[in-house]
Write an enzyme that holds these catalytic residues in place. Sequence first.
Site, short mmCIF file in Angstrom:
data_model
loop_
_atom_site.label_atom_id
_atom_site.label_comp_id
_atom_site.label_asym_id
_atom_site.label_seq_id
_atom_site.Cartn_x
_atom_site.Cartn_y
_atom_site.Cartn_z
CG HIS A 50 4.24 4.44 -10.10
ND1 HIS A 50 3.57 4.22 -8.92
CD2 HIS A 50 3.54 3.76 -11.05
CE1 HIS A 50 2.51 3.47 -9.13
NE2 HIS A 50 2.47 3.17 -10.42
CE1 TYR A 78 2.06 0.09 -6.32
CE2 TYR A 78 2.58 -2.26 -6.45
CZ TYR A 78 1.96 -1.14 -6.97
OH TYR A 78 1.26 -1.22 -8.14
CD GLU A 86 -0.72 1.32 -9.42
OE1 GLU A 86 -1.37 1.61 -10.44
OE2 GLU A 86 0.48 1.05 -9.46
#
Length: 460
Positions: free
Chosen positions: A169, A180, A189
Site C-alpha cells: 500500500h 481508494y 487492494e
Amino acid sequence: MSSCHFVPPYLLDAIASAHVDADLARCGHATLAVDEGLRSRRLTPPPMVEGVPQRVTLAEEDAWTVHTAANGSELPGSPVRSAGEPVSGDAAVDEAYAGVEASVALFAEVFGRTSYDGRGAPVIATVHYERNYDNAFWDGRQLVLGDGDGRVFDRFTKPVEVLAHEFVHAVTQYTAGLAYRGEPGALNESMSDVFAACVKQRLRGQTAAEADWLIGEGLFLPVVAARGLRSMAAPGTAYEDPVIGRDPQVGHMASYVDTTEDNGGVHLNSGIPNRAFHLVATRLGGYSWERAGRLWFDALTSSAVGPDAGFAEFARATVAAAGDDRGLRDVVGRAWVEVGVLEPAAAGGAAGAPAGAGAEGGVGAAGGEAGAEEVVEVTRSGGFAGRTVHAAVSTTGEDPRAAEVRALVSRIDLGAVRPSPPQPDRYVYSFAVGHAVVRVPEQDLTPDLSRLAALVLDDL
C-alpha cells in the site's frame, strides 16, 4: 496519505455480530471501534520538495525498525529490533522483521526500487497494537499490526503476506497513488495482494504452479473453517464458517459488486484483478515475480496508470508492458478477457471494459433537526477485511443509550461535515438521522461522531 487495514470490515462485522459468543463479539467490536487517538490522528506524508517526497535520512542499519505498542495505541511505540540486529525472542517482533526484510528485498532485488518510496525511506513497523486487535494497516507513514483476538484470528504478523500487503500500500501511495474508492480502490487492494503473494512465494522458493495463492494463510485459528482470508486463484472460496460467514469476493466483472459500502466494494472487487494476475502467472510459468510481477510493476509505475485508473486502464497498461512480444501480449490480454475486464480482441490488442463496472456512489450530507428523529442508524464498512456492520438506536425508547444518543444528535450538525477522501483499509462510517445522511472516513470523525458510533455499534 494512505491508511490501510488487512482484515476487510465485512469479516470483522461477522465477528462483532457473533451472538453465540459474547466475548468474541466484544473482540470484534473492540477492533472495529478503533481507538479515539487513531481516529483523530492527522498524519502527514514526508516533506515534499518540488513535488517529490523526500526520504528521511537515517543510518543504513536503521533501514527498518520494529517497535512495540505494548498493547496500547501510541505509535510508533518503543523500538525493539532494527535492521541487522539479532532476533528479539518476541514472536510478533521477529515475524514483522522478517516480513519487512522480505518485502524490501523483493522490490530492491527484483524491481530495483529502494524501499517503498524509491528513495530509501526507512520502514517503521509497530506490533502488539491495542488488545484483541483484529487488523493491520498502513497509516501513511508506518505499518501497524495487531495480535488478533485469540478466538478467530491469530497474530497478524504470522502470515508474511499480511505485512507485505500493507507495505505494498505504501508502494502504491508513492507510485500510481490509486484513489481508494470503486475500481481504483479495488486495484489498490489488488496491487497489495499481488506483490504480497510474490513476497510469500519468493521466500518459499515456489513457482506459480506450486503456490497456494492464498492471502492470509494461517491467519485464522484452527477452529475456523478457512484456508485463508482471500484466494487469488478462486475468489470467493477462501472460507465458509458459521461465525464469519462465507467469503464474498468476486472474480469476474459479471459479478462486480456496485455498493457504497467498503469504499465501493474495494475488498470485494479486488478479486477480479487478483484472478487476472493468477491466470497470467500460472500460464507464463516459473516464478510469479520474474515475469508476471515485472509486468504488473511496470504497469503500476507507468504514466498510463494514475490515481483514477480503473480495471481496463490497468489491463491495457499490463498489455503494453509486454512490449513487442506478441505471445506475451496474448497471454496477458486473454487473462483480462477471461475475468470480463477487456473485450475479446486480436492477439495483444486492447479493448474497453464492459458496461456495468461500478464506482462508489456518493452519499450527500444533509443537515436538519437531528434531535427530533426517533432512530439513529450507523453503518461502518472498510478495514482490511472489507466487512460491513450496521445498527440503530431509538432516541425515545427504553434503550439505556437513548438519552446520550439523543444529546449527541441534538448538537451534531450533519450538514456541516466536510469529509476528506477515504484512505486504504481504514473504516468509513455512515450516519443517518431521518433524511439526513453523511459518510465520514475514520480519520475525519469528530469526538461527538466517534462517541455516537461507539454507542450505536457497541451493543449489537
